[in-house]
Design a protein around this motif. Structure first.
Motif, PDB file in Angstrom:
ATOM      1  N   ALA A  37       0.853  -1.189   0.000  1.00 16.88           N
ATOM      2  CA  ALA A  37       0.000   0.000   0.000  1.00 16.88           C
ATOM      3  C   ALA A  37       0.889   1.239   0.000  1.00 16.88           C
ATOM      4  O   ALA A  37       1.797   1.360   0.826  1.00 16.88           O
ATOM      5  N   LEU A  38       0.621   2.147  -0.959  1.00 17.86           N
ATOM      6  CA  LEU A  38       1.425   3.356  -1.104  1.00 17.86           C
ATOM      7  C   LEU A  38       0.613   4.602  -0.774  1.00 17.86           C
ATOM      8  O   LEU A  38      -0.597   4.649  -0.988  1.00 17.86           O
ATOM      9  N   ALA A  44       5.373   6.768  -0.715  1.00 16.77           N
ATOM     10  CA  ALA A  44       5.853   6.130   0.505  1.00 16.77           C
ATOM     11  C   ALA A  44       5.102   4.829   0.760  1.00 16.77           C
ATOM     12  O   ALA A  44       3.871   4.795   0.696  1.00 16.77           O
ATOM     13  N   VAL A  45       5.835   3.764   1.046  1.00 15.72           N
ATOM     14  CA  VAL A  45       5.216   2.475   1.351  1.00 15.72           C
ATOM     15  C   VAL A  45       4.680   2.533   2.778  1.00 15.72           C
ATOM     16  O   VAL A  45       5.436   2.659   3.738  1.00 15.72           O
ATOM     17  N   ARG A  46       3.378   2.460   2.931  1.00 10.24           N
ATOM     18  CA  ARG A  46       2.752   2.519   4.261  1.00 10.24           C
ATOM     19  C   ARG A  46       2.541   1.135   4.857  1.00 10.24           C
ATOM     20  O   ARG A  46       2.452   0.975   6.068  1.00 10.24           O
ATOM     21  N   HIS A 189       9.043   4.073  -2.251  1.00 17.10           N
ATOM     22  CA  HIS A 189      10.209   3.999  -1.370  1.00 17.10           C
ATOM     23  C   HIS A 189       9.767   3.632   0.038  1.00 17.10           C
ATOM     24  O   HIS A 189       8.628   3.887   0.427  1.00 17.10           O
ATOM     25  N   GLY A 190      10.673   3.025   0.785  1.00 17.28           N
ATOM     26  CA  GLY A 190      10.350   2.590   2.143  1.00 17.28           C
ATOM     27  C   GLY A 190      11.242   3.168   3.223  1.00 17.28           C
ATOM     28  O   GLY A 190      11.021   2.927   4.404  1.00 17.28           O
ATOM     29  N   ILE A 191      12.277   3.928   2.840  1.00 12.30           N
ATOM     30  CA  ILE A 191      13.208   4.499   3.821  1.00 12.30           C
ATOM     31  C   ILE A 191      13.272   6.007   3.638  1.00 12.30           C
ATOM     32  O   ILE A 191      13.455   6.510   2.527  1.00 12.30           O
TER      33      ILE A 191
END
Length: 227
Positions: A37-38, A44-46, A189-191
């Protein structure tokens, strides 16, 4: 110290959703699932779930698993048409079509005749989608896909519009985020930030957004059609 984009509440809900889906699917032989889920504004990856059990398999299916998206790709065809001036109420024929010996049929084996673009997308009609693709031009569809953020090589053949090129769930989420973001692509992105022991910043996500690649009017019209 690594600051991620994950939302703990959404991550918990995502894990529960995958567990519930697998519980229903096991009776049909389904052993794995993935979810991502973005945030459509930033990419951003939530929440992200890469499989049924990390202890059993560390393969992250949300990012690493490549599958044919099938009908999930069809909105790209319709977006290409909207950019060329087609309207949701314009008509397209959903009747048998053959291209170089290839005849795509509808899932239910039936045809709806002359229908609007909105009806063709809502009912996921293969014949109408391919006929629209051929009128718009495959090159145009491939160009739109690239502008949406899909970087892999796409087939030049007529089956392009039916989603035969492999993508990850993260790829698909990124494309749909662009639809929801008014035509502005996002970088999943996740970071957000990484700091060393002494507090020095080793990495910080750039907040500069990407320029719009799709007109906001076309993106908004497509969103209305999807609704």
């Amino acid at each position: 110290s690594v600051t991620t984009t994950l939302d703990l509440t959404l991550q918990t809900l995502a894990e529960r959703a995958v567990e519930a889906g697998l519980e229903k699917g096991r009776t049909q032989g389904v052993g794995q699932a993935a979810l991502v889920a973005l945030d459509p504004r930033t990419g951003a990856v939530r929440a992200m779930v890469g499989g049924a059990d990390f202890q059993t398999s560390q393969f992250n299916r949300a990012v690493q698993a490549l599958r044919q998206p099938g009908s999930l790709f069809k909105p790209v065809v319709f977006l290409a048409a909207l950019e060329q001036g087609w309207r949701p109420s314009d008509l397209i024929s959903d009747t048998p079509i053959t291209i170089a010996g290839w005849s795509p049929g509808n899932f239910d084996g039936k045809y709806d005749g002359v229908i609007t673009l909105t009806e063709a997308l809502a009912e996921s009609r293969n014949a109408a989608t391919i006929r629209l693709q051929e009128q718009v031009g495959r090159g145009t569809v491939r160009d739109v896909a690239r502008r949406l953020g899909f970087s892999e090589e796409l087939t030049p053949g007529p089956s392009l519009g039916l989603g035969v090129d492999e993508m990850s769930p993260l790829d698909v989420a990124g494309i749909y985020a662009t639809f929801a973001n008014g035509g502005r692509p996002v970088t999943p992105h996740g970071i957000e930030e990484i700091r060393g022991r002494g507090g020095a910043t080793l990495y910080r996500l750039s907040t500069s957004g990407l320029p719009a690649q799709i007109s906001d009017r076309a993106a908004a019209t497509l969103t209305d059609m999807l609704m």
